[in-house]
Motif scaffolding. Structure first.
Motif, PDB file in Angstrom:
ATOM      1  N   ILE A  96       0.838  -1.204   0.000  1.00  0.00           N
ATOM      2  CA  ILE A  96       0.000   0.000   0.000  1.00  0.00           C
ATOM      3  C   ILE A  96       0.868   1.248   0.000  1.00  0.00           C
ATOM      4  O   ILE A  96       0.597   2.208  -0.728  1.00  0.00           O
ATOM      5  CB  ILE A  96      -0.973  -0.017   1.210  1.00  0.00           C
ATOM      6  CG1 ILE A  96      -2.034  -1.098   0.994  1.00  0.00           C
ATOM      7  CG2 ILE A  96      -1.619   1.353   1.406  1.00  0.00           C
ATOM      8  CD1 ILE A  96      -2.926  -1.337   2.201  1.00  0.00           C
ATOM      9  N   ALA A  97       1.921   1.264   0.778  1.00  0.00           N
ATOM     10  CA  ALA A  97       2.822   2.422   0.838  1.00  0.00           C
ATOM     11  C   ALA A  97       3.458   2.694  -0.522  1.00  0.00           C
ATOM     12  O   ALA A  97       3.560   3.843  -0.956  1.00  0.00           O
ATOM     13  CB  ALA A  97       3.900   2.204   1.903  1.00  0.00           C
ATOM     14  N   ILE A 133      -1.980  23.147 -13.210  1.00  0.00           N
ATOM     15  CA  ILE A 133      -3.018  22.118 -13.180  1.00  0.00           C
ATOM     16  C   ILE A 133      -2.309  20.777 -13.164  1.00  0.00           C
ATOM     17  O   ILE A 133      -1.451  20.507 -14.003  1.00  0.00           O
ATOM     18  CB  ILE A 133      -3.948  22.219 -14.404  1.00  0.00           C
ATOM     19  CG1 ILE A 133      -4.634  23.590 -14.426  1.00  0.00           C
ATOM     20  CG2 ILE A 133      -4.984  21.090 -14.384  1.00  0.00           C
ATOM     21  CD1 ILE A 133      -5.406  23.860 -15.698  1.00  0.00           C
ATOM     22  N   THR A 134      -2.658  19.946 -12.189  1.00  0.00           N
ATOM     23  CA  THR A 134      -1.998  18.649 -12.054  1.00  0.00           C
ATOM     24  C   THR A 134      -2.942  17.513 -12.477  1.00  0.00           C
ATOM     25  O   THR A 134      -4.151  17.701 -12.582  1.00  0.00           O
ATOM     26  CB  THR A 134      -1.567  18.398 -10.598  1.00  0.00           C
ATOM     27  OG1 THR A 134      -2.739  18.302  -9.787  1.00  0.00           O
ATOM     28  CG2 THR A 134      -0.636  19.491 -10.085  1.00  0.00           C
ATOM     29  N   ARG A 135      -2.337  16.354 -12.676  1.00  0.00           N
ATOM     30  CA  ARG A 135      -3.131  15.155 -12.989  1.00  0.00           C
ATOM     31  C   ARG A 135      -4.131  14.894 -11.858  1.00  0.00           C
ATOM     32  O   ARG A 135      -5.258  14.488 -12.092  1.00  0.00           O
ATOM     33  CB  ARG A 135      -2.203  13.956 -13.181  1.00  0.00           C
ATOM     34  CG  ARG A 135      -2.893  12.682 -13.591  1.00  0.00           C
ATOM     35  CD  ARG A 135      -1.908  11.580 -13.879  1.00  0.00           C
ATOM     36  NE  ARG A 135      -1.042  11.855 -14.998  1.00  0.00           N
ATOM     37  CZ  ARG A 135      -1.366  11.642 -16.282  1.00  0.00           C
ATOM     38  NH1 ARG A 135      -2.532  11.159 -16.584  1.00  0.00           N
ATOM     39  NH2 ARG A 135      -0.507  11.909 -17.242  1.00  0.00           N
ATOM     40  N   GLY A 136      -3.749  15.167 -10.634  1.00  0.00           N
ATOM     41  CA  GLY A 136      -4.650  15.007  -9.493  1.00  0.00           C
ATOM     42  C   GLY A 136      -5.848  15.941  -9.565  1.00  0.00           C
ATOM     43  O   GLY A 136      -6.956  15.573  -9.183  1.00  0.00           O
ATOM     44  N   ASP A 137      -5.632  17.173 -10.064  1.00  0.00           N
ATOM     45  CA  ASP A 137      -6.748  18.105 -10.253  1.00  0.00           C
ATOM     46  C   ASP A 137      -7.762  17.548 -11.243  1.00  0.00           C
ATOM     47  O   ASP A 137      -8.970  17.623 -11.027  1.00  0.00           O
ATOM     48  CB  ASP A 137      -6.253  19.464 -10.773  1.00  0.00           C
ATOM     49  CG  ASP A 137      -5.380  20.213  -9.783  1.00  0.00           C
ATOM     50  OD1 ASP A 137      -5.569  20.034  -8.553  1.00  0.00           O
ATOM     51  OD2 ASP A 137      -4.504  20.978 -10.235  1.00  0.00           O
ATOM     52  N   ARG A 195       0.753   9.518  -5.402  1.00  0.00           N
ATOM     53  CA  ARG A 195       1.096  10.909  -5.081  1.00  0.00           C
ATOM     54  C   ARG A 195       2.011  11.510  -6.143  1.00  0.00           C
ATOM     55  O   ARG A 195       1.857  12.667  -6.517  1.00  0.00           O
ATOM     56  CB  ARG A 195       1.746  10.983  -3.706  1.00  0.00           C
ATOM     57  CG  ARG A 195       0.764  10.869  -2.579  1.00  0.00           C
ATOM     58  CD  ARG A 195       1.425  11.185  -1.226  1.00  0.00           C
ATOM     59  NE  ARG A 195       0.671  10.578  -0.164  1.00  0.00           N
ATOM     60  CZ  ARG A 195       0.953   9.401   0.395  1.00  0.00           C
ATOM     61  NH1 ARG A 195       2.016   8.724   0.033  1.00  0.00           N
ATOM     62  NH2 ARG A 195       0.189   8.914   1.343  1.00  0.00           N
ATOM     63  N   GLN A 196       2.964  10.716  -6.626  1.00  0.00           N
ATOM     64  CA  GLN A 196       3.883  11.207  -7.648  1.00  0.00           C
ATOM     65  C   GLN A 196       3.130  11.522  -8.941  1.00  0.00           C
ATOM     66  O   GLN A 196       3.307  12.583  -9.526  1.00  0.00           O
ATOM     67  CB  GLN A 196       4.976  10.183  -7.914  1.00  0.00           C
ATOM     68  CG  GLN A 196       6.007  10.661  -8.931  1.00  0.00           C
ATOM     69  CD  GLN A 196       7.117   9.641  -9.151  1.00  0.00           C
ATOM     70  OE1 GLN A 196       7.139   8.588  -8.531  1.00  0.00           O
ATOM     71  NE2 GLN A 196       8.032   9.960 -10.030  1.00  0.00           N
ATOM     72  N   GLU A 197       2.274  10.604  -9.385  1.00  0.00           N
ATOM     73  CA  GLU A 197       1.513  10.838 -10.613  1.00  0.00           C
ATOM     74  C   GLU A 197       0.521  11.986 -10.439  1.00  0.00           C
ATOM     75  O   GLU A 197       0.330  12.787 -11.342  1.00  0.00           O
ATOM     76  CB  GLU A 197       0.781   9.571 -11.051  1.00  0.00           C
ATOM     77  CG  GLU A 197       1.707   8.551 -11.658  1.00  0.00           C
ATOM     78  CD  GLU A 197       0.965   7.361 -12.246  1.00  0.00           C
ATOM     79  OE1 GLU A 197      -0.224   7.511 -12.614  1.00  0.00           O
ATOM     80  OE2 GLU A 197       1.579   6.297 -12.357  1.00  0.00           O
TER      81      GLU A 197
END
Length: 181
Positions: free
Chosen positions: A23-24, A81-85, A31-33
């Protein structure tokens, strides 16, 4: 002999070190992506659902863009703008398709959208102004055919706006793919 049953997972059950490690690793990758910069908003985009409808219309060279509120989450884009956004904005990734609709279908969809009790079933239009009854600044004609960009969910009959019968999507791409391009 096999029996099924619920096993409560709480603090009494020890963590499995191998699972915790996996999981870690996956969380670090996520988080990186998610932090990867995919764009830059020179000006703040306050109405991201409207922005998506506008982008669908533009990318698929349609006169009208149609998306339902349930596909997206509200938010703002400002600066990087990030992939997470993008992942946060798009609640349900779906194919964006181009198809033909009549003016009377657009009028009917807008009227139905206004009466929906569930916000997620209401529509966001780009290029079509239901209050002014215009498409791209021209008066809507009931029997005229317009090129529309929408999600495959709606085009296939989701939320009851289209019948889904005889659907012939002319072009398509995934919603997140469109936003990340």
């Amino acid at each position: 002999d096999c029996r099924a049953g619920l096993i409560p997972l709480d603090r009494r059950i020890p963590e499995d070190p191998e699972t915790v490690s996996r999981i870690a690793v996956q969380m670090a990758r996520f988080r990186q992506e998610a932090s990867e910069k995919v764009g830059d908003a020179a000006e703040e985009i306050e109405d991201t659902p409207q922005f998506v409808a506008d982008l669908m219309r533009t990318v698929l060279d349609a006169e009208v863009g149609i998306v339902n509120w349930g596909t997206l989450r509200e938010g703002r884009f400002s600066g990087d703008i990030t992939r997470g956004d993008v992942d946060h904005l798009v609640r349900f990734d779906d194919q964006v398709v181009a198809l033909e609709v009549t003016g009377s279908q657009l009028r009917s969809m807008a009227a139905s959208s206004k009466t929906r009790e569930r916000q997620g079933q209401r529509l966001i239009f780009s290029g079509y102004d239901p209050d002014a009854n215009q498409v791209a600044g021209r008066p809507l004609k009931a029997d005229e055919t317009y090129r529309a960009a929408t999600t495959e969910y709606l085009a296939a009959g989701g939320d009851g706006y289209f019948s889904g019968e005889g659907l012939k999507a002319q072009e398509w791409m995934m919603l997140k793919e469109m936003l990340l391009a």
